[in-house]
Design an enzyme around this catalytic site. Structure first.
Site, PDB file in Angstrom:
ATOM      1  N   ILE A   1     -28.926  -1.846  -4.596  1.00  0.00           N
ATOM      2  CA  ILE A   1     -27.998  -0.845  -4.076  1.00  0.00           C
ATOM      3  C   ILE A   1     -28.807   0.312  -3.512  1.00  0.00           C
ATOM      4  O   ILE A   1     -29.767   0.769  -4.138  1.00  0.00           O
ATOM      5  CB  ILE A   1     -27.038  -0.383  -5.193  1.00  0.00           C
ATOM      6  CG1 ILE A   1     -26.100  -1.539  -5.539  1.00  0.00           C
ATOM      7  CG2 ILE A   1     -26.254   0.848  -4.758  1.00  0.00           C
ATOM      8  CD1 ILE A   1     -25.224  -1.296  -6.742  1.00  0.00           C
ATOM      9  N   LEU A   2     -28.454   0.735  -2.309  1.00  0.00           N
ATOM     10  CA  LEU A   2     -29.162   1.852  -1.679  1.00  0.00           C
ATOM     11  C   LEU A   2     -28.412   3.149  -1.968  1.00  0.00           C
ATOM     12  O   LEU A   2     -27.183   3.205  -1.854  1.00  0.00           O
ATOM     13  CB  LEU A   2     -29.267   1.611  -0.169  1.00  0.00           C
ATOM     14  CG  LEU A   2     -30.137   0.408   0.218  1.00  0.00           C
ATOM     15  CD1 LEU A   2     -29.967   0.064   1.691  1.00  0.00           C
ATOM     16  CD2 LEU A   2     -31.606   0.671  -0.111  1.00  0.00           C
TER      17      LEU A   2
ATOM     18  N   ASN B   1     -24.303  -4.364   6.465  1.00  0.00           N
ATOM     19  CA  ASN B   1     -24.406  -5.351   5.394  1.00  0.00           C
ATOM     20  C   ASN B   1     -23.483  -6.519   5.702  1.00  0.00           C
ATOM     21  O   ASN B   1     -22.411  -6.328   6.277  1.00  0.00           O
ATOM     22  CB  ASN B   1     -23.995  -4.717   4.055  1.00  0.00           C
ATOM     23  CG  ASN B   1     -24.140  -5.680   2.896  1.00  0.00           C
ATOM     24  OD1 ASN B   1     -25.107  -6.459   2.838  1.00  0.00           O
ATOM     25  ND2 ASN B   1     -23.207  -5.651   1.962  1.00  0.00           N
TER      26      ASN B   1
ATOM     27  N   HIS C   1     -21.363  -9.324   3.705  1.00  0.00           N
ATOM     28  CA  HIS C   1     -20.880  -9.565   2.339  1.00  0.00           C
ATOM     29  C   HIS C   1     -19.955 -10.786   2.354  1.00  0.00           C
ATOM     30  O   HIS C   1     -19.026 -10.847   3.175  1.00  0.00           O
ATOM     31  CB  HIS C   1     -20.146  -8.334   1.818  1.00  0.00           C
ATOM     32  CG  HIS C   1     -19.657  -8.516   0.422  1.00  0.00           C
ATOM     33  ND1 HIS C   1     -20.486  -8.404  -0.675  1.00  0.00           N
ATOM     34  CD2 HIS C   1     -18.427  -8.853  -0.061  1.00  0.00           C
ATOM     35  CE1 HIS C   1     -19.792  -8.651  -1.776  1.00  0.00           C
ATOM     36  NE2 HIS C   1     -18.545  -8.919  -1.430  1.00  0.00           N
TER      37      HIS C   1
ATOM     38  N   GLU D   1     -20.880 -16.473   8.226  1.00  0.00           N
ATOM     39  CA  GLU D   1     -21.836 -15.351   8.157  1.00  0.00           C
ATOM     40  C   GLU D   1     -22.818 -15.436   9.318  1.00  0.00           C
ATOM     41  O   GLU D   1     -23.085 -14.455  10.015  1.00  0.00           O
ATOM     42  CB  GLU D   1     -22.623 -15.387   6.832  1.00  0.00           C
ATOM     43  CG  GLU D   1     -21.775 -15.171   5.604  1.00  0.00           C
ATOM     44  CD  GLU D   1     -22.614 -15.027   4.333  1.00  0.00           C
ATOM     45  OE1 GLU D   1     -23.706 -14.449   4.382  1.00  0.00           O
ATOM     46  OE2 GLU D   1     -22.155 -15.508   3.280  1.00  0.00           O
TER      47      GLU D   1
END
Ligand code: GAR
Length: 214
Positions: free
Chosen positions: A105-106, A120, A122, A187
């Site tokens: 996690i940033l 991102n 997901h 994706e």
């Protein structure tokens, strides 16, 4: 992939991507293929893995893309790890960060200090099923439609403005693995397209909504 086919990597006028990975790197490979095929007008300045054993590192190296390990375990805390990330991204002139299976996690500090868009991919139709193992979460919940979301990263986990989504059916005889494989195909299709959209500019955020046009 022969290095000489990766010609856009030498074009300094293209937007520069930094791709952060933790593992297999199939989304990284989809981005590299899209660049090769001219569907994504950008170049990858650096690939960073927080895990030394990430298989994705080899995809980058074999295409002549600089690939480095910044192992989060080598740092005293998240702030120092993120300092190193920001420094390396800066050295490579990165303008857009693409998380591609990056399992850290940033923090808001990272987002602030990097300053540019962070994307991102997901494996769920957000806002459903945030966090890890999203495909299994969807399968266990019994949804009939699952999918993938590409979103801008904000301090709240998996909650930033949505750039693109694609849906897949959940079949009666699916397992979490077969469902994940069906989602992964999508994706690889929508992530390069969404990165192209964001890297090209000409978009804005209205409330929570990602909107094309200035
Ligand atoms: C992908 O399914 C990606 O959506 C997911 O990890 C996988 C990485 O695969 N990311 C997340 O779950 C982030 N919360 P890859 O290394 O082959 O691209």
């Amino acid at each position: 992939m022969p290095i000489e086919r990766n010609l856009p990597a030498t074009d300094t006028s293209l937007p520069v991507l930094g791709v952060l990975i933790s593992g297999r790197g199939s989304n990284l490979r989809a981005l590299m293929t899209a660049i090769d095929e001219g569907r994504l007008r950008a170049r990858i300045g650096v690939v960073i893995s927080n895990r030394p054993d990430a298989a994705g590192l080899a995809h980058a190296s074999s295409a002549g893309v600089p690939a480095v390990v910044i192992d989060h375990k080598a740092f005293g805390g998240r702030a120092d790890f993120e300092d190193a990330l920001v420094a390396r991204l800066g050295e490579a002139g990165v303008q857009v960060v693409c998380l591609a299976g990056f399992m850290r996690i940033l923090s808001p500090v990272f987002l602030e200090r990097f300053g540019g868009p962070v994307l991102n991919v997901h494996p769920s139709l957000l806002p459903s099923f945030v966090g890890v193992d999203a495909q299994r979460q969807a399968w266990e919940h019994g949804v009939k439609v699952a999918g993938v979301t590409v979103h801008l990263v904000t301090p709240e986990l998996d909650a930033g403005p949505i750039v693109a989504q694609a849906a897949v059916p959940v079949l009666d005889d699916d397992t979490p693995e077969t469902l994940a494989a069906r989602i992964l195909v999508e994706e690889h299709r929508i992530y390069p397209a969404a990165v192209a959209l964001v890297a090209a500019g000409g978009w804005r955020i209205e409330g929570r909504r990602f909107v094309r046009g200035r």
